[in-house]
Design an enzyme around this catalytic site. Structure first.
Site, short mmCIF file in Angstrom:
data_model
loop_
_atom_site.label_atom_id
_atom_site.label_comp_id
_atom_site.label_asym_id
_atom_site.label_seq_id
_atom_site.Cartn_x
_atom_site.Cartn_y
_atom_site.Cartn_z
N ASP A 1 0.84 -1.21 0.00
CA ASP A 1 -0.13 0.09 -0.01
C ASP A 1 1.04 1.26 0.11
O ASP A 1 0.66 2.27 -0.20
CB ASP A 1 -0.87 0.11 1.21
CG ASP A 1 -0.02 -0.16 2.68
OD1 ASP A 1 -0.42 -1.37 3.08
OD2 ASP A 1 0.56 0.62 2.85
N ASP B 1 6.40 -6.18 6.68
CA ASP B 1 5.40 -5.43 6.67
C ASP B 1 4.46 -6.31 5.59
O ASP B 1 3.89 -6.00 4.47
CB ASP B 1 5.31 -3.93 5.81
CG ASP B 1 3.82 -3.43 6.03
OD1 ASP B 1 3.78 -2.54 5.09
OD2 ASP B 1 3.05 -3.93 6.20
N GLY C 1 9.91 -11.31 -1.27
CA GLY C 1 10.74 -10.74 -0.23
C GLY C 1 11.68 -11.97 0.53
O GLY C 1 12.71 -11.58 0.88
N1 SAM Z 1 -0.26 -3.98 7.39
C1 SAM Z 1 -0.59 -5.22 7.07
C2 SAM Z 1 -0.66 -6.19 8.01
O1 SAM Z 1 -0.28 -6.09 9.22
O2 SAM Z 1 -1.07 -7.23 7.47
C3 SAM Z 1 0.08 -5.63 5.73
C4 SAM Z 1 -0.08 -4.62 4.46
S1 SAM Z 1 0.58 -4.93 3.25
C5 SAM Z 1 -0.58 -4.72 1.99
C6 SAM Z 1 1.06 -6.70 3.09
C7 SAM Z 1 1.78 -6.97 1.83
O3 SAM Z 1 2.60 -8.29 1.85
C8 SAM Z 1 0.93 -7.23 0.68
O4 SAM Z 1 0.66 -6.47 -0.45
C9 SAM Z 1 1.48 -8.77 0.25
O5 SAM Z 1 1.27 -8.90 -1.23
C10 SAM Z 1 2.84 -8.62 0.71
N2 SAM Z 1 3.49 -9.99 0.49
C11 SAM Z 1 2.98 -11.31 1.19
N3 SAM Z 1 3.92 -12.23 0.92
C12 SAM Z 1 4.96 -11.44 0.52
C13 SAM Z 1 6.49 -12.08 0.06
N4 SAM Z 1 6.63 -13.26 0.20
N5 SAM Z 1 7.08 -11.09 -0.48
C14 SAM Z 1 6.78 -9.82 -0.50
N6 SAM Z 1 5.49 -9.51 -0.54
C15 SAM Z 1 4.80 -10.14 0.20
#
Ligand code: SAM
Length: 275
Positions: free
Chosen positions: A86, A155, A138
């Protein structure tokens, strides 16, 4: 006719909110993405049915995830954000003038795309010359990094689906390797009411890898239980030993130097998870 959405936070409990408009629904390559306009919290991003962020309360999470480690480190220059599609986390990181580069590795480009479209304030830092966005995993980025970052912020979504690998001991060991010798990492580690076991293992794993391991909390009304935690691991600097002179005026609505310290004071049932 009224329209309401409900997030089932456990099999037996959830939150519900009144919906003004549906802005976008899409099954991406990684998750179900919904963007809705709510009466109470403005525009809201949901992934796989879970509230990720809202226009009204996002500042709590993004300020506390970022400013606690970045004020703890005396000279944070290179920062890595895992996830954070985001954009709120990189927005807060870039408030720190010492930061020369923030690298963000987000697995799902659609989260970035629709956050830019429907969450303009949260995603306002995209395009900043100090910010580099990589669309990728990530976990793999961490495995391929060594002695590179002053700060790493995880995050991510909950430990299911694409984020499952981001809550393992191997990942935290990889984070330690990717950090410089005096680096600090913070991961969002969910809530103590419904996810005590996750917090217990995250803190335990962090303690085994970092000389300084601490848990801190904040209050996020749209997240499960309303009480949220962050697990911090540090190779050198203790977040509870930051001199008052280190703090400088920031544009924040939740984080304060007093709260920096107070957020580490835990209710007994939360403290017991850290034993
Ligand atoms: N603040 C939120 C929470 O505490 O749940 C998190 C918000 S942010 C939108 C979470 C992000 O992590 C998502 O956009 C998702 O696509 C990303 N994500 C999940 N697994 C991931 C990975 N292995 N590598 C990179 N991004 C990842």
């Amino acid at each position: 006719m009224e329209l309401w959405f409900t997030e089932k936070q456990t099999e037996a409990f959830g939150i519900t909110g009144k919906v003004k408009r549906t802005l976008h629904n899409e099954k991406t390559a990684f998750q179900q993405l919904n963007m809705i306009e709510t009466e109470q919290f403005g525009n809201m991003l949901l992934l796989d049915g879970m509230v990720m962020t809202t226009e009204r309360d996002e500042f709590v999470y993004h300020e506390m995830l970022v400013h606690v480690p970045l004020f703890t480190h005396p000279n944070p220059q290179k920062v890595l954000v895992v996830g954070g599609g985001d954009g709120g986390t990189i927005r807060e990181v870039l408030q720190h003038p010492t930061v020369t580069k923030v690298v963000q590795v987000e697995i799902d480009g659609k989260v970035v795309e629709y956050s830019k479209q429907h969450l303009p304030h949260i995603s306002s830092a995209y395009g900043n010359p100090r910010a580099e966005l990589i669309i990728g995993d990530g976990f793999m980025h961490i495995l391929n990094s060594s002695d590179e970052y002053d700060i790493i912020l995880v995050d991510s979504t909950e430990p299911v689906g694409p984020a499952a690998s981001l809550f393992t001991k191997g990942f935290y060991a990889g984070i330690s390797k990717a950090l410089k010798k005096d680096g600090i990492f913070v991961a969002q580690t969910d809530n103590p009411w419904f996810k005590g076991d996750l917090i217990r293992s995250a803190v335990q794993d962090t303690k085994e890898i970092f000389p300084i391991a601490r848990l801190y909390t904040c209050n996020i009304p749209t997240y499960p239980s309303g009480m949220w935690t962050f697990t911090l691991g540090s190779k050198t600097y203790d977040p509870l030993e930051v001199e008052a002179s280190r703090f400088f005026e920031l544009n924040t609505k939740y984080y304060t130097p007093e709260l920096h310290h107070a957020s580490f004071v835990l209710p007994r049932f939360v403290k017991d998870l850290c034993k």
